[in-house]
Design a protein around this motif. Structure first.
Motif, PDB file in Angstrom:
ATOM      1  N   HIS A  15       0.774   2.420 -56.583  1.00 43.25           N
ATOM      2  CA  HIS A  15       0.585   2.457 -55.133  1.00 43.25           C
ATOM      3  C   HIS A  15       1.928   2.355 -54.408  1.00 43.25           C
ATOM      4  O   HIS A  15       2.196   3.115 -53.473  1.00 43.25           O
ATOM      5  N   ALA A  16       2.764   1.429 -54.842  1.00 44.08           N
ATOM      6  CA  ALA A  16       4.063   1.244 -54.196  1.00 44.08           C
ATOM      7  C   ALA A  16       4.911   2.506 -54.332  1.00 44.08           C
ATOM      8  O   ALA A  16       5.608   2.910 -53.386  1.00 44.08           O
ATOM      9  N   ALA A  17       4.846   3.171 -55.487  1.00 48.48           N
ATOM     10  CA  ALA A  17       5.624   4.389 -55.684  1.00 48.48           C
ATOM     11  C   ALA A  17       5.126   5.504 -54.776  1.00 48.48           C
ATOM     12  O   ALA A  17       5.926   6.254 -54.190  1.00 48.48           O
ATOM     13  N   ARG A  18       3.787   5.640 -54.649  1.00 45.18           N
ATOM     14  CA  ARG A  18       3.230   6.664 -53.764  1.00 45.18           C
ATOM     15  C   ARG A  18       3.647   6.419 -52.328  1.00 45.18           C
ATOM     16  O   ARG A  18       4.028   7.342 -51.604  1.00 45.18           O
ATOM     17  N   MET A  19       3.555   5.163 -51.880  1.00 42.97           N
ATOM     18  CA  MET A  19       3.904   4.841 -50.503  1.00 42.97           C
ATOM     19  C   MET A  19       5.399   5.037 -50.247  1.00 42.97           C
ATOM     20  O   MET A  19       5.801   5.444 -49.152  1.00 42.97           O
ATOM     21  N   ALA A  20       6.220   4.760 -51.247  1.00 40.42           N
ATOM     22  CA  ALA A  20       7.662   4.972 -51.087  1.00 40.42           C
ATOM     23  C   ALA A  20       7.968   6.457 -50.919  1.00 40.42           C
ATOM     24  O   ALA A  20       8.803   6.839 -50.089  1.00 40.42           O
ATOM     25  N   ARG A  21       7.290   7.307 -51.708  1.00 43.73           N
ATOM     26  CA  ARG A  21       7.492   8.749 -51.563  1.00 43.73           C
ATOM     27  C   ARG A  21       7.023   9.228 -50.200  1.00 43.73           C
ATOM     28  O   ARG A  21       7.683  10.052 -49.550  1.00 43.73           O
ATOM     29  N   LYS A  22       5.871   8.704 -49.777  1.00 47.36           N
ATOM     30  CA  LYS A  22       5.339   9.099 -48.466  1.00 47.36           C
ATOM     31  C   LYS A  22       6.273   8.665 -47.346  1.00 47.36           C
ATOM     32  O   LYS A  22       6.521   9.418 -46.400  1.00 47.36           O
ATOM     33  N   LYS A  23       6.809   7.445 -47.443  1.00 44.18           N
ATOM     34  CA  LYS A  23       7.726   6.963 -46.406  1.00 44.18           C
ATOM     35  C   LYS A  23       8.998   7.801 -46.376  1.00 44.18           C
ATOM     36  O   LYS A  23       9.507   8.139 -45.296  1.00 44.18           O
ATOM     37  N   ALA A  24       9.515   8.165 -47.529  1.00 43.96           N
ATOM     38  CA  ALA A  24      10.730   8.974 -47.563  1.00 43.96           C
ATOM     39  C   ALA A  24      10.497  10.334 -46.918  1.00 43.96           C
ATOM     40  O   ALA A  24      11.334  10.826 -46.155  1.00 43.96           O
ATOM     41  N   ALA A  25       9.349  10.949 -47.232  1.00 41.19           N
ATOM     42  CA  ALA A  25       9.026  12.244 -46.629  1.00 41.19           C
ATOM     43  C   ALA A  25       8.843  12.109 -45.121  1.00 41.19           C
ATOM     44  O   ALA A  25       9.293  12.961 -44.342  1.00 41.19           O
ATOM     45  N   ASP A  27      10.184   9.810 -43.166  1.00 40.82           N
ATOM     46  CA  ASP A  27      11.487   9.553 -42.555  1.00 40.82           C
ATOM     47  C   ASP A  27      12.287  10.847 -42.410  1.00 40.82           C
ATOM     48  O   ASP A  27      12.957  11.060 -41.383  1.00 40.82           O
ATOM     49  N   ARG A  28      12.224  11.721 -43.416  1.00 40.09           N
ATOM     50  CA  ARG A  28      12.933  13.001 -43.326  1.00 40.09           C
ATOM     51  C   ARG A  28      12.378  13.854 -42.187  1.00 40.09           C
ATOM     52  O   ARG A  28      13.134  14.493 -41.457  1.00 40.09           O
ATOM     53  N   MET A  29      11.053  13.852 -42.054  1.00 35.65           N
ATOM     54  CA  MET A  29      10.437  14.623 -40.988  1.00 35.65           C
ATOM     55  C   MET A  29      10.822  14.076 -39.617  1.00 35.65           C
ATOM     56  O   MET A  29      11.155  14.827 -38.701  1.00 35.65           O
ATOM     57  N   MET A  30      10.827  12.743 -39.473  1.00 34.02           N
ATOM     58  CA  MET A  30      11.123  12.131 -38.184  1.00 34.02           C
ATOM     59  C   MET A  30      12.570  12.357 -37.773  1.00 34.02           C
ATOM     60  O   MET A  30      12.878  12.385 -36.584  1.00 34.02           O
ATOM     61  N   GLU A  31      13.469  12.525 -38.736  1.00 38.90           N
ATOM     62  CA  GLU A  31      14.871  12.779 -38.408  1.00 38.90           C
ATOM     63  C   GLU A  31      15.050  14.084 -37.641  1.00 38.90           C
ATOM     64  O   GLU A  31      16.030  14.253 -36.916  1.00 38.90           O
ATOM     65  N   THR A  32      14.111  15.013 -37.803  1.00 35.46           N
ATOM     66  CA  THR A  32      14.212  16.305 -37.116  1.00 35.46           C
ATOM     67  C   THR A  32      13.556  16.285 -35.746  1.00 35.46           C
ATOM     68  O   THR A  32      13.665  17.257 -35.000  1.00 35.46           O
ATOM     69  N   LYS A  33      12.849  15.206 -35.410  1.00 34.66           N
ATOM     70  CA  LYS A  33      12.118  15.132 -34.136  1.00 34.66           C
ATOM     71  C   LYS A  33      12.921  14.296 -33.148  1.00 34.66           C
ATOM     72  O   LYS A  33      12.731  13.087 -33.021  1.00 34.66           O
ATOM     73  N   THR A  34      13.851  14.935 -32.455  1.00 40.51           N
ATOM     74  CA  THR A  34      14.747  14.202 -31.564  1.00 40.51           C
ATOM     75  C   THR A  34      14.600  14.599 -30.100  1.00 40.51           C
ATOM     76  O   THR A  34      15.134  13.936 -29.225  1.00 40.51           O
ATOM     77  N   ALA A  35      13.884  15.687 -29.832  1.00 40.77           N
ATOM     78  CA  ALA A  35      13.790  16.180 -28.454  1.00 40.77           C
ATOM     79  C   ALA A  35      12.779  15.372 -27.646  1.00 40.77           C
ATOM     80  O   ALA A  35      11.816  14.818 -28.185  1.00 40.77           O
ATOM     81  N   GLU A  36      13.015  15.290 -26.353  1.00 42.24           N
ATOM     82  CA  GLU A  36      12.057  14.715 -25.412  1.00 42.24           C
ATOM     83  C   GLU A  36      11.841  15.708 -24.289  1.00 42.24           C
ATOM     84  O   GLU A  36      12.779  16.372 -23.845  1.00 42.24           O
ATOM     85  N   LYS A  37      10.604  15.817 -23.817  1.00 44.67           N
ATOM     86  CA  LYS A  37      10.303  16.716 -22.705  1.00 44.67           C
ATOM     87  C   LYS A  37       8.981  16.302 -22.091  1.00 44.67           C
ATOM     88  O   LYS A  37       8.154  15.645 -22.718  1.00 44.67           O
ATOM     89  N   GLY A  38       8.801  16.697 -20.847  1.00 42.30           N
ATOM     90  CA  GLY A  38       7.508  16.514 -20.218  1.00 42.30           C
ATOM     91  C   GLY A  38       6.518  17.519 -20.781  1.00 42.30           C
ATOM     92  O   GLY A  38       6.811  18.713 -20.870  1.00 42.30           O
ATOM     93  N   LEU A  39       5.357  17.054 -21.164  1.00 44.83           N
ATOM     94  CA  LEU A  39       4.382  17.891 -21.859  1.00 44.83           C
ATOM     95  C   LEU A  39       3.260  18.348 -20.930  1.00 44.83           C
ATOM     96  O   LEU A  39       2.871  17.628 -20.009  1.00 44.83           O
ATOM     97  N   VAL A  40       2.745  19.537 -21.218  1.00 46.55           N
ATOM     98  CA  VAL A  40       1.483  19.993 -20.637  1.00 46.55           C
ATOM     99  C   VAL A  40       0.422  19.744 -21.694  1.00 46.55           C
ATOM    100  O   VAL A  40       0.477  20.306 -22.799  1.00 46.55           O
ATOM    101  N   ILE A  41      -0.519  18.880 -21.366  1.00 53.13           N
ATOM    102  CA  ILE A  41      -1.498  18.368 -22.335  1.00 53.13           C
ATOM    103  C   ILE A  41      -2.893  18.770 -21.877  1.00 53.13           C
ATOM    104  O   ILE A  41      -3.262  18.568 -20.714  1.00 53.13           O
ATOM    105  N   VAL A  42      -3.685  19.320 -22.790  1.00 50.56           N
ATOM    106  CA  VAL A  42      -5.035  19.773 -22.465  1.00 50.56           C
ATOM    107  C   VAL A  42      -6.042  19.044 -23.346  1.00 50.56           C
ATOM    108  O   VAL A  42      -5.910  19.022 -24.574  1.00 50.56           O
ATOM    109  N   HIS A  43      -7.053  18.450 -22.708  1.00 51.69           N
ATOM    110  CA  HIS A  43      -8.205  17.884 -23.414  1.00 51.69           C
ATOM    111  C   HIS A  43      -9.416  18.724 -23.031  1.00 51.69           C
ATOM    112  O   HIS A  43      -9.812  18.750 -21.855  1.00 51.69           O
ATOM    113  N   THR A  44     -10.025  19.390 -23.996  1.00 53.33           N
ATOM    114  CA  THR A  44     -11.141  20.271 -23.697  1.00 53.33           C
ATOM    115  C   THR A  44     -12.193  20.152 -24.789  1.00 53.33           C
ATOM    116  O   THR A  44     -12.093  19.300 -25.673  1.00 53.33           O
TER     117      THR A  44
END
Length: 209
Positions: A15-25, A27-44
């Motif tokens: 379990h610890a090994a699976r969670m470590a792999r998931k956390k690493a993946a 973290d890599r994904m979050m490193e690419t998410k740096t932009a901020e902007k006002g969003l147009v959001i739709v709930h339908t």
């Protein structure tokens, strides 16, 4: 108290090994998410929860001390819990404008419905243009768009050209036009699985309004 199951060491290690792999993946994904902007959001969609989700976002803004605003396009006559809470406790952070006159089958007057929607949109434009307001909830505007009370392209053009860069705009209501869905940054479709109304249960305070 429910007893906890003892986890064998080998299972804990896997379990610890699976969670470590998931956390690493992650973290890599979050490193690419740096932009901020006002969003147009739709709930339908046909399911319940579109307005409720929008009001949840408004409450988050209030918790972060971010000025926000609500324009209701259909439920203007309703004494809803959200309206009562926001106007009595958070009026300093959230402007609330109930512009609708009820559902179309209640007014039975298309001219009145169009006039109410246009007045609501005028109010909404003024709020969106104000860069100090960080989020504007346009509650049930999708219904006004679907029935042709407002011009979809005019709304899209305004959001594309006049919305401040950091302002979020949330548009709720079933039947969101395809052009709005295509232009939005975030779209959620609520699905209808089961609803008590079909079993003869009326709308209830705290659940529906």
């Amino acid at each position: 108290m429910t007893a906890t199951r003892d986890v064998p060491p080998e299972e804990q290690a896997r379990h610890a090994a699976r969670m470590a792999r998931k956390k690493a993946a992650r973290d890599r994904m979050m490193e690419t998410k740096t932009a901020e902007k006002g969003l147009v959001i739709v709930h339908t969609g046909p399911g319940k929860g579109k307005s409720s989700s929008g009001f949840g976002m408004i409450m988050r803004c209030i918790a972060h001390q971010m000025p926000c605003a609500v324009v209701q396009f259909i439920k203007g006559a309703w004494d809803t819990g959200e309206r009562r809470l926001l106007t009595t406790h958070f009026a300093d952070l959230c402007q609330f404008h109930a512009m609708g006159e009820g559902f179309t089958w209640e007014t039975q007057d298309r001219s009145r419905d169009i006039a109410a929607a246009e007045a609501g949109w005028q109010t909404a434009q003024a709020l969106i243009r104000d860069p100090s307001i960080r989020m504007v909830l346009l509650d049930e505007i999708n219904i006004a768009l679907r029935y042709g009370y407002l011009d979809v392209q005019a709304v899209l053009d305004f959001l594309a050209t006049e919305k401040p860069p950091m302002t979020h705009v949330v548009l709720t209501g079933r039947g969101a036009p395809e052009a709005l869905v295509a232009a939005a940054d975030l779209v959620t479709e609520m699905a209808m699985v089961k609803h008590p109304f079909r079993a003869g249960v009326k709308a209830q305070a705290g659940v529906e309004f």
